[in-house]
Design a protein around this motif. Structure first.
Motif, short mmCIF file in Angstrom:
data_model
loop_
_atom_site.label_atom_id
_atom_site.label_comp_id
_atom_site.label_asym_id
_atom_site.label_seq_id
_atom_site.Cartn_x
_atom_site.Cartn_y
_atom_site.Cartn_z
N HIS A 6 22.45 1.06 -11.85
CA HIS A 6 20.95 2.08 -11.87
C HIS A 6 20.09 1.49 -10.79
N ILE A 7 19.50 2.43 -10.65
CA ILE A 7 18.05 2.13 -9.04
C ILE A 7 17.82 0.67 -10.00
N PRO A 8 17.15 -0.45 -9.55
CA PRO A 8 17.10 -1.32 -9.92
C PRO A 8 15.60 -1.25 -10.61
N GLY A 9 15.55 -2.16 -11.49
CA GLY A 9 14.19 -2.09 -12.04
C GLY A 9 13.38 -0.65 -12.64
N ALA A 10 14.76 0.29 -12.95
CA ALA A 10 14.62 1.43 -13.69
C ALA A 10 15.24 1.41 -15.32
N ALA A 11 13.94 1.46 -15.58
CA ALA A 11 14.54 1.87 -17.03
C ALA A 11 15.01 3.48 -17.67
N ASN A 12 16.02 3.60 -18.81
CA ASN A 12 16.99 4.30 -19.39
C ASN A 12 16.20 5.25 -19.75
N ALA A 53 11.19 0.84 -0.88
CA ALA A 53 10.74 -0.13 -0.09
C ALA A 53 9.89 0.63 -1.40
N ASN A 54 9.49 0.79 -2.50
CA ASN A 54 8.24 0.77 -3.97
C ASN A 54 9.56 -0.26 -4.54
N LEU A 55 10.42 -0.81 -4.53
CA LEU A 55 11.02 -1.02 -5.62
C LEU A 55 10.78 -1.88 -7.18
N LYS A 56 9.06 -2.79 -5.81
CA LYS A 56 8.74 -4.14 -6.95
C LYS A 56 7.21 -3.54 -6.97
N ALA A 57 7.15 -2.24 -6.23
CA ALA A 57 5.55 -2.07 -6.09
C ALA A 57 4.63 -2.00 -7.53
N ASP A 58 3.62 -2.43 -7.92
CA ASP A 58 3.09 -3.19 -9.24
C ASP A 58 3.03 -1.83 -9.91
N LYS A 59 2.60 0.02 -9.58
CA LYS A 59 1.96 0.78 -9.86
C LYS A 59 3.06 1.53 -10.01
N VAL A 60 4.56 1.31 -9.18
CA VAL A 60 5.69 2.64 -9.58
C VAL A 60 6.87 2.44 -10.82
N ARG A 61 6.87 3.09 -11.52
CA ARG A 61 7.67 3.10 -12.53
C ARG A 61 8.83 4.35 -12.30
N ILE A 62 10.19 3.79 -11.97
CA ILE A 62 11.43 3.86 -12.38
C ILE A 62 11.90 4.33 -13.80
N SER A 110 0.41 -0.94 0.17
CA SER A 110 0.11 -0.04 0.02
C SER A 110 0.87 1.61 -0.05
N SER A 111 2.02 1.32 0.48
CA SER A 111 3.07 2.64 0.99
C SER A 111 2.95 3.60 -1.27
N ALA A 112 2.85 2.47 -2.41
CA ALA A 112 3.13 2.55 -3.86
C ALA A 112 2.23 4.34 -3.85
N ILE A 113 1.10 3.86 -2.61
CA ILE A 113 0.69 5.10 -2.58
C ILE A 113 0.28 5.94 -1.82
#
Length: 305
Positions: A59-65, A36-45, A19-22
């Motif tokens: 890069h920050i894990p999961g981040a696009a460039n 804390a939100n690196l793997k949250a479904d609705k967060v895009r980095i 829930s912290s993603a929102i």
């Protein structure tokens, strides 16, 4: 009973984590929140850095460039990226409508702030900056990845460009002569005074030194703390008020090519709530234009060298 308590605590932690993603209100997210939100479904980095190879080295894990020089601009004419181009890049980065988009980058988030401004121009919602950017993330020893990011294609839809967020040279000349806007030059004091036309080592330059007549000088670096985070809102408000910028009239920000001024656009617009336009043509356009109002306190003359 102890086992049950541990399981209950774990379940509670998982609920908080999901829930912290929102829970991130406002235009900034902290490094704690993002980790804390690196793997949250609705967060895009998304990383937007200027120095080549920075993203690839870690890069920050999961981040696009997104590459500022090619992705966020038109590479043929001097302009921001088109809506279709940017929409395609964001979809490739896995961004869907309703996602929280977190931007970060090197050089104190200059180009990440540019990315935030361009996304704002095209009506993207839930766009935030990582307060402190790469500088703080790395200083705190937080995780970095060199693994390629594979994301399912997103479906975000952008709006047509909003001209109210962007100043052109005509707007700046009109504001200079009428005083209708507060004009904030965020370059160094030496650039503002005309002592130098551009910082040492930079190739983009102009044939005239100085600043837009009527502009005030608040270098972008005065808005940040030593660790790269923005100063508290009340300190920012006092900083700009001292220069005569209090939100009572609209603001135009500019620098040399528009990226540092995006950082100040973000501070004034997103953190202070002022009405702000970014002049991305900035001094490389204005200082090369014919017949525009210029103040050159140092009297420096361009010699072609």
């Amino acid at each position: 009973m102890k086992t049950f308590s541990r399981l209950a605590a774990l379940a509670s932690a998982l609920v908080v984590s999901v829930s912290s993603a929102i829970a991130a209100d406002g235009p900034l997210v902290t490094t704690d929140w993002l980790e804390a939100n690196l793997k949250a479904d609705k967060v895009r980095i998304i990383e937007v850095s200027v120095n080549p190879g920075v993203y690839e080295r870690g890069h920050i894990p999961g981040a696009a460039n997104l590459v500022w020089h090619t992705d966020l601009v038109d590479t043929v004419r001097r302009d921001i990226a088109s809506k279709d181009k940017l929409e395609g890049l964001l979809r490739k980065a896995g961004v869907n409508g309703g996602d929280t988009i977190v931007l970060y980058g090197d050089t104190n988030n200059w180009f990440a702030a540019w990315g935030a401004w361009v996304l704002e121009v095209y009506g993207a919602e839930n766009v935030k900056l990582l307060d402190g950017g790469r500088k703080l993330w790395e200083a705190e020893g937080r995780p970095l990845s060199v693994s390629p990011v594979a994301l399912a294609a997103g479906s975000i839809t952008l709006k047509d460009a909003n001209p109210a967020l962007r100043a052109n040279i005509g707007d700046v000349v009109a504001a200079s002569t009428s005083g209708s806007h507060a004009i904030v030059d965020i370059r160094s004091a030496d650039e503002f005074s005309g002592k130098v036309i551009a910082p040492e080592g930079f190739k983009e330059t102009a044939v005239r030194a100085g600043h837009v007549t009527g502009a005030v000088n608040v270098p972008w670096g005065k808005a940040v703390q030593a660790d790269g985070r923005f100063k508290p809102v009340e300190e920012l408000r006092a900083l700009y008020k001292e220069a005569g910028v209090d939100g009572s009239k609209p603001v135009i920000t500019y620098c040399r090519i528009g990226e540092r001024s995006s950082h100040t656009w973000f501070a004034l617009s997103k953190l202070l709530g002022y009405e702000v336009r970014n002049y991305d043509g900035s001094w490389t356009e204005y200082g090369n234009a014919v017949g525009v109002p210029v103040t050159n306190l140092a009297g420096t003359i361009w010699t072609g060298q």
